[in-house]
Structure formats: C-alpha cells, structure tokens
Design a protein around this motif. Structure first.
Motif, PDB file in Angstrom:
ATOM      1  N   ASP A   1       0.805  -1.223   0.000  1.00 62.82           N
ATOM      2  CA  ASP A   1       0.000   0.000   0.000  1.00 62.82           C
ATOM      3  C   ASP A   1       0.834   1.267   0.000  1.00 62.82           C
ATOM      4  OD1 ASP A   1      -2.309  -1.473   0.032  1.00 62.82           O
ATOM      5  OD2 ASP A   1      -2.521  -1.420   2.219  1.00 62.82           O
ATOM      6  N   ALA A   2       1.998   1.202   0.634  1.00 62.48           N
ATOM      7  CA  ALA A   2       2.787   2.421   0.815  1.00 62.48           C
ATOM      8  C   ALA A   2       4.268   2.082   0.704  1.00 62.48           C
ATOM      9  CB  ALA A   2       2.486   3.028   2.183  1.00 62.48           C
ATOM     10  N   PRO A   3       5.081   3.084   0.353  1.00 59.83           N
ATOM     11  CA  PRO A   3       6.519   2.824   0.298  1.00 59.83           C
ATOM     12  C   PRO A   3       7.062   2.457   1.677  1.00 59.83           C
ATOM     13  CG  PRO A   3       5.971   4.957  -0.694  1.00 59.83           C
ATOM     14  CD  PRO A   3       4.738   4.476   0.010  1.00 59.83           C
ATOM     15  N   ARG A   4       8.077   1.641   1.686  1.00 58.91           N
ATOM     16  CA  ARG A   4       8.812   1.357   2.921  1.00 58.91           C
ATOM     17  C   ARG A   4       9.866   2.445   3.080  1.00 58.91           C
ATOM     18  NH1 ARG A   4       8.590  -4.221   4.755  1.00 58.91           N
ATOM     19  NH2 ARG A   4       7.069  -5.384   3.512  1.00 58.91           N
ATOM     20  N   ALA A   5       9.807   3.163   4.198  1.00 63.21           N
ATOM     21  CA  ALA A   5      10.754   4.247   4.441  1.00 63.21           C
ATOM     22  C   ALA A   5      12.026   3.668   5.052  1.00 63.21           C
ATOM     23  CB  ALA A   5      10.138   5.270   5.383  1.00 63.21           C
ATOM     24  N   LEU A   6      13.137   3.876   4.370  1.00 64.92           N
ATOM     25  CA  LEU A   6      14.424   3.371   4.856  1.00 64.92           C
ATOM     26  C   LEU A   6      15.236   4.513   5.444  1.00 64.92           C
ATOM     27  CD1 LEU A   6      15.457   0.998   1.913  1.00 64.92           C
ATOM     28  CD2 LEU A   6      14.348   0.384   4.074  1.00 64.92           C
ATOM     29  N   GLN A   7      15.627   4.346   6.697  1.00 66.82           N
ATOM     30  CA  GLN A   7      16.550   5.259   7.359  1.00 66.82           C
ATOM     31  C   GLN A   7      17.934   4.606   7.374  1.00 66.82           C
ATOM     32  OE1 GLN A   7      15.450   8.249   8.228  1.00 66.82           O
ATOM     33  NE2 GLN A   7      13.344   7.715   7.638  1.00 66.82           N
ATOM     34  N   PRO A   8      18.971   5.310   7.821  1.00 65.80           N
ATOM     35  CA  PRO A   8      20.303   4.674   7.831  1.00 65.80           C
ATOM     36  C   PRO A   8      20.291   3.337   8.578  1.00 65.80           C
ATOM     37  CG  PRO A   8      20.564   7.019   8.076  1.00 65.80           C
ATOM     38  CD  PRO A   8      19.066   6.746   8.142  1.00 65.80           C
ATOM     39  N   GLY A   9      20.854   2.347   7.939  1.00 67.23           N
ATOM     40  CA  GLY A   9      20.883   0.991   8.479  1.00 67.23           C
ATOM     41  C   GLY A   9      19.755   0.122   7.960  1.00 67.23           C
ATOM     42  N   GLY A  10      18.721   0.748   7.429  1.00 67.39           N
ATOM     43  CA  GLY A  10      17.569  -0.025   6.962  1.00 67.39           C
ATOM     44  C   GLY A  10      17.885  -0.796   5.693  1.00 67.39           C
ATOM     45  N   TRP A  11      17.545  -2.069   5.686  1.00 65.23           N
ATOM     46  CA  TRP A  11      17.828  -2.885   4.500  1.00 65.23           C
ATOM     47  C   TRP A  11      16.599  -3.684   4.069  1.00 65.23           C
ATOM     48  CZ3 TRP A  11      17.221  -8.136   5.192  1.00 65.23           C
ATOM     49  CH2 TRP A  11      17.433  -8.669   6.475  1.00 65.23           C
ATOM     50  N   LEU A  12      16.635  -4.043   2.787  1.00 66.09           N
ATOM     51  CA  LEU A  12      15.618  -4.893   2.175  1.00 66.09           C
ATOM     52  C   LEU A  12      16.320  -6.004   1.405  1.00 66.09           C
ATOM     53  CD1 LEU A  12      13.277  -2.274   0.427  1.00 66.09           C
ATOM     54  CD2 LEU A  12      12.732  -3.590   2.493  1.00 66.09           C
ATOM     55  N   ALA A  13      15.833  -7.204   1.531  1.00 60.18           N
ATOM     56  CA  ALA A  13      16.282  -8.300   0.662  1.00 60.18           C
ATOM     57  C   ALA A  13      15.135  -8.551  -0.317  1.00 60.18           C
ATOM     58  CB  ALA A  13      16.599  -9.546   1.476  1.00 60.18           C
ATOM     59  N   ILE A  14      15.382  -8.199  -1.571  1.00 57.37           N
ATOM     60  CA  ILE A  14      14.332  -8.207  -2.588  1.00 57.37           C
ATOM     61  C   ILE A  14      14.573  -9.376  -3.539  1.00 57.37           C
ATOM     62  CG2 ILE A  14      13.207  -6.874  -4.413  1.00 57.37           C
ATOM     63  CD1 ILE A  14      14.403  -4.324  -3.127  1.00 57.37           C
ATOM     64  N   PRO A  15      13.687 -10.361  -3.513  1.00 56.00           N
ATOM     65  CA  PRO A  15      13.882 -11.511  -4.408  1.00 56.00           C
ATOM     66  C   PRO A  15      13.812 -11.097  -5.873  1.00 56.00           C
ATOM     67  CG  PRO A  15      12.238 -12.005  -2.704  1.00 56.00           C
ATOM     68  CD  PRO A  15      12.492 -10.519  -2.663  1.00 56.00           C
ATOM     69  N   ALA A  16      14.475 -11.866  -6.707  1.00 59.69           N
ATOM     70  CA  ALA A  16      14.383 -11.670  -8.152  1.00 59.69           C
ATOM     71  C   ALA A  16      12.919 -11.597  -8.559  1.00 59.69           C
ATOM     72  CB  ALA A  16      15.075 -12.831  -8.877  1.00 59.69           C
ATOM     73  N   ARG A  17      12.641 -10.708  -9.478  1.00 60.27           N
ATOM     74  CA  ARG A  17      11.308 -10.567 -10.088  1.00 60.27           C
ATOM     75  C   ARG A  17      10.262  -9.959  -9.152  1.00 60.27           C
ATOM     76  NH1 ARG A  17      13.027  -9.845 -14.812  1.00 60.27           N
ATOM     77  NH2 ARG A  17      13.965 -11.640 -15.823  1.00 60.27           N
ATOM     78  N   VAL A  18      10.654  -9.541  -7.967  1.00 64.85           N
ATOM     79  CA  VAL A  18       9.732  -8.752  -7.147  1.00 64.85           C
ATOM     80  C   VAL A  18       9.885  -7.297  -7.597  1.00 64.85           C
ATOM     81  CG1 VAL A  18       9.230  -7.871  -4.826  1.00 64.85           C
ATOM     82  CG2 VAL A  18       9.644 -10.316  -5.183  1.00 64.85           C
ATOM     83  N   ARG A  19       8.855  -6.800  -8.234  1.00 59.96           N
ATOM     84  CA  ARG A  19       8.938  -5.465  -8.816  1.00 59.96           C
ATOM     85  C   ARG A  19       8.901  -4.401  -7.717  1.00 59.96           C
ATOM     86  NH1 ARG A  19       6.443  -4.615 -14.241  1.00 59.96           N
ATOM     87  NH2 ARG A  19       4.883  -3.351 -13.160  1.00 59.96           N
ATOM     88  N   HIS A  20       9.727  -3.400  -7.901  1.00 61.48           N
ATOM     89  CA  HIS A  20       9.838  -2.351  -6.884  1.00 61.48           C
ATOM     90  C   HIS A  20      10.327  -1.079  -7.551  1.00 61.48           C
ATOM     91  CE1 HIS A  20      13.752  -4.324  -7.179  1.00 61.48           C
ATOM     92  NE2 HIS A  20      14.313  -3.197  -6.785  1.00 61.48           N
ATOM     93  N   ARG A  21      10.107   0.037  -6.876  1.00 61.10           N
ATOM     94  CA  ARG A  21      10.556   1.311  -7.407  1.00 61.10           C
ATOM     95  C   ARG A  21      10.920   2.236  -6.255  1.00 61.10           C
ATOM     96  NH1 ARG A  21       7.854   4.533 -10.639  1.00 61.10           N
ATOM     97  NH2 ARG A  21       7.640   6.216  -9.159  1.00 61.10           N
ATOM     98  N   VAL A  22      11.742   3.224  -6.550  1.00 55.14           N
ATOM     99  CA  VAL A  22      12.126   4.206  -5.547  1.00 55.14           C
ATOM    100  C   VAL A  22      11.163   5.382  -5.682  1.00 55.14           C
ATOM    101  CG1 VAL A  22      13.954   5.731  -4.721  1.00 55.14           C
ATOM    102  CG2 VAL A  22      14.530   3.455  -5.621  1.00 55.14           C
ATOM    103  N   GLU A  23      10.334   5.544  -4.666  1.00 51.68           N
ATOM    104  CA  GLU A  23       9.329   6.622  -4.711  1.00 51.68           C
ATOM    105  C   GLU A  23       9.958   7.978  -4.424  1.00 51.68           C
ATOM    106  OE1 GLU A  23       5.809   6.750  -5.218  1.00 51.68           O
ATOM    107  OE2 GLU A  23       6.188   4.842  -6.196  1.00 51.68           O
ATOM    108  N   TRP A  24      10.929   7.986  -3.531  1.00 50.81           N
ATOM    109  CA  TRP A  24      11.581   9.254  -3.184  1.00 50.81           C
ATOM    110  C   TRP A  24      12.928   8.975  -2.528  1.00 50.81           C
ATOM    111  CZ3 TRP A  24      12.611   9.518   2.026  1.00 50.81           C
ATOM    112  CH2 TRP A  24      11.812   8.743   2.877  1.00 50.81           C
ATOM    113  N   THR A  25      13.827   9.947  -2.644  1.00 49.28           N
ATOM    114  CA  THR A  25      15.045   9.940  -1.833  1.00 49.28           C
ATOM    115  C   THR A  25      15.179  11.323  -1.202  1.00 49.28           C
ATOM    116  OG1 THR A  25      16.450  10.544  -3.720  1.00 49.28           O
ATOM    117  CG2 THR A  25      16.210   8.192  -3.240  1.00 49.28           C
ATOM    118  N   ASP A  26      15.952  11.357  -0.163  1.00 50.27           N
ATOM    119  CA  ASP A  26      16.117  12.556   0.663  1.00 50.27           C
ATOM    120  C   ASP A  26      16.475  13.761  -0.206  1.00 50.27           C
ATOM    121  OD1 ASP A  26      17.017  14.385   2.738  1.00 50.27           O
ATOM    122  OD2 ASP A  26      17.239  12.617   4.001  1.00 50.27           O
TER     123      ASP A  26
END
Lengths: 111, 111
Positions: free
Chosen positions: A72-97
C-alpha cells in the motif's frame, strides 16, 4: 580477486547530482557490490525495477522510500535499513532525501 | 529467496558483549551477508583469518584496526571504510572500538 582493495562508502558523495551515481565496488561471478548515491531522485513515473537477480539493498545515509508492487505504501528506509528483494519482485524508488545525499549499498546476487 | 525481508543494521546492537555477535542477514549459494557487532574484542594473539572465500567487509559504526599479513601496521577503519580481502590473504582484527559498538557488514563470496 587477487589484490586487496580499500575504499570508503561515504567518500566522494556529491551533494547534488543530475543523475544518480553508481559505483561498482566489487564484481565476482554471480555477485556485484555497488554503491549508489541519490540526491533527491526517484524512479521515473511508471517505472519498476524487475530484476533477474536477487538484491540486498541498504540505506547508509540519507533516507528513501521503496515501493514494492502490491504494497500500500513505500517502505521508508533510514540509515541501516535494508531490504532483501527476491528476483522478479517489482519495486521502485518513490523518493530519496531532498536535503542530503542518500548513500545506498546494494549486493546483486545472480540465481 | 522467495520472500521480501527487512531489517536494520543498527538495531539490536548490544553495548557490551562477552563475545562478538554474528548475524547472517542473507545466505544464497556462494554468497553470505553477515552483520558483526564487536565491543572491544580483537582476534586472539597469534590468530589469523585464512579464508577459502573472498570477503568484502565494511565498518559502519565504531572503528577497528585490521592487520593484513605482510603489512607494517593495521589499517584503521572508520565508518564507511571497507576492505576487499581476497581468499587466502591472512588478516586479523588488532582492535575494535572500546567506547562504542563496532558494526561490521561482511559479504563472503565463495570462489
């Protein structure tokens, strides 16, 4: 890899870039470690990353919002925040600082 | 890897540990991403890491001194500092920060 190599993830991170900056830190068969610097950029409207490889990605400075398809909403990543994104899981960067460089570390792992 | 996974490198880093803490964040054939937390520990006297795999290792918080065999002095790593250590290059941790946790990120890459 035969020689020891050194660097610093926070060095040479321009405060303002027209385009995001991508630097490969280490490439081996099946694995690539990359630093990315964003300065307010986002994925183009309608663009989705749809990658054949798994990706482990972390924000080390700044902040970013990553939208995973179907969520529903972007995951907000702060310093140290990580994501393990499997192949073929579509994703996009909604915003950066917009106020400081966002420094990402990405590990691309081919299946 | 089938599911998206998330975490934060700076979460759950105890201020004082009897032994270093090792957490595998992602393991795939040939690649393992690991967080290490040190609180003043160093390699035991005379001990050298002598690994069959290449290692990319970075200090993200705290500081550490890594001695590479054959070099005169440890390389002092501050936050962001990384080393790409080829397989079989012997090395040891001479010191880690005594005043705050040292958080490492290591990527182990099998040849």
């Amino acid at each position: 890899m035969s020689d020891l190599r050194v660097g610093n993830l926070f060095a040479n991170a321009p405060a303002r870039l027209l385009d995001e900056q991508f630097d490969t830190l280490l490439a081996r068969p099946g694995v690539r470690i990359e630093r990315i610097v964003s300065t307010g950029q986002a994925s183009a409207p309608g663009f989705w990353y749809d990658q054949p490889q798994d990706e482990w990605v972390c924000v080390l400075a700044g902040s970013a919002g990553v939208l995973v398809e179907g969520e529903d909403a972007p995951r907000a990543l702060q310093p140290g925040g990580w994501l393990a994104i499997p192949a073929r899981v579509r994703h996009r960067v909604e915003w950066t600082d917009a106020t400081q460089p966002t420094i990402w570390l990405a590990v691309h792992i081919c299946p």
